[in-house]
Design an enzyme around this catalytic site. Structure first.
Site, mmCIF file in Angstrom:
data_model
loop_
_atom_site.group_PDB
_atom_site.id
_atom_site.type_symbol
_atom_site.label_atom_id
_atom_site.label_comp_id
_atom_site.label_asym_id
_atom_site.label_seq_id
_atom_site.Cartn_x
_atom_site.Cartn_y
_atom_site.Cartn_z
ATOM 1 N N LEU A 32 0.837 -1.193 0.000
ATOM 2 C CA LEU A 32 0.000 0.000 0.000
ATOM 3 C C LEU A 32 0.873 1.245 0.000
ATOM 4 O O LEU A 32 1.747 1.409 0.846
ATOM 5 C CB LEU A 32 -0.924 0.005 1.219
ATOM 6 C CG LEU A 32 -1.925 -1.146 1.269
ATOM 7 C CD1 LEU A 32 -2.783 -1.056 2.525
ATOM 8 C CD2 LEU A 32 -2.800 -1.169 0.035
ATOM 9 N N GLY A 52 3.564 0.453 4.857
ATOM 10 C CA GLY A 52 4.881 1.033 5.061
ATOM 11 C C GLY A 52 4.770 2.310 5.853
ATOM 12 O O GLY A 52 3.704 2.888 5.991
ATOM 13 N N ASP A 56 9.193 11.444 7.007
ATOM 14 C CA ASP A 56 9.009 12.740 6.364
ATOM 15 C C ASP A 56 8.636 12.542 4.908
ATOM 16 O O ASP A 56 9.476 12.238 4.074
ATOM 17 C CB ASP A 56 10.294 13.559 6.477
ATOM 18 C CG ASP A 56 10.121 14.986 5.972
ATOM 19 O OD1 ASP A 56 9.115 15.272 5.298
ATOM 20 O OD2 ASP A 56 10.983 15.804 6.265
ATOM 21 N N LEU A 78 -5.286 3.698 -1.028
ATOM 22 C CA LEU A 78 -6.635 3.798 -0.482
ATOM 23 C C LEU A 78 -7.466 4.713 -1.375
ATOM 24 O O LEU A 78 -6.932 5.648 -1.984
ATOM 25 C CB LEU A 78 -6.580 4.349 0.946
ATOM 26 C CG LEU A 78 -5.859 3.460 1.955
ATOM 27 C CD1 LEU A 78 -5.734 4.175 3.298
ATOM 28 C CD2 LEU A 78 -6.582 2.142 2.126
ATOM 29 N N LEU A 98 -0.695 8.844 4.981
ATOM 30 C CA LEU A 98 -1.246 8.630 6.312
ATOM 31 C C LEU A 98 -0.266 7.857 7.182
ATOM 32 O O LEU A 98 0.589 7.128 6.676
ATOM 33 C CB LEU A 98 -2.553 7.840 6.217
ATOM 34 C CG LEU A 98 -3.644 8.419 5.321
ATOM 35 C CD1 LEU A 98 -4.797 7.430 5.193
ATOM 36 C CD2 LEU A 98 -4.132 9.747 5.869
#
Length: 138
Positions: A32, A52, A56, A78, A98
């Site tokens: 993802l 994962g 930063d 997503l 996210l």
């Protein structure tokens, strides 16, 4: 992680020094990454989803996508763009990147409800600059 995907469940986590590449067949792994062109439409119980994490996002743009491609893994993102809209904000800030806990919350809520709007509402904080449009079904 093993367990049921409901708010009342307790999750069991196994750790190992082995790589997921050594533990699962490559065709079962879905990495993802917010940079994927493929939208995650449903969760397949026969797949292994790699979440994962980077500290930063501005320095490491597309790093997770590059890693997945180097490892010949399928990728998905997503469906934030498909279900949410950019919220007006003073900084004009919008990010689909996210934290791992947010992605896990979204996936577990989706697995329980089978509703992307409900899952995204549960996991995408307002600070990311996205919101569900008015009238979107849960």
């Amino acid at each position: 992680l093993k367990g049921c995907f409901t708010p009342s469940c307790v999750f069991q986590m196994d750790t190992t020094p082995e790589s997921y590449l050594d533990l699962f067949p490559l065709d079962a792994i879905v990495y993802l990454t917010p940079d994927s062109e493929n939208v995650l439409e449903d969760i397949d119980p026969d797949k292994v989803y790699v979440l994962g994490g980077l500290v930063d996002e501005s320095i490491h743009k597309q790093l997770t996508l590059r890693r997945a491609r180097e490892q010949s893994l399928r990728t998905a993102r997503l469906p934030i763009r498909e279900y949410m809209v950019k919220a007006p904000n003073s900084r004009n800030y919008h990010s689909e990147t996210l934290a791992i806990n947010q992605v896990f919350e979204i996936l577990s809520t989706y697995y329980e409800t089978r509703s992307w709007p409900a899952a995204l509402r549960a996991g995408v904080s307002s600070g990311k600059g996205y919101m569900l449009p008015d009238g979107v079904e849960q």
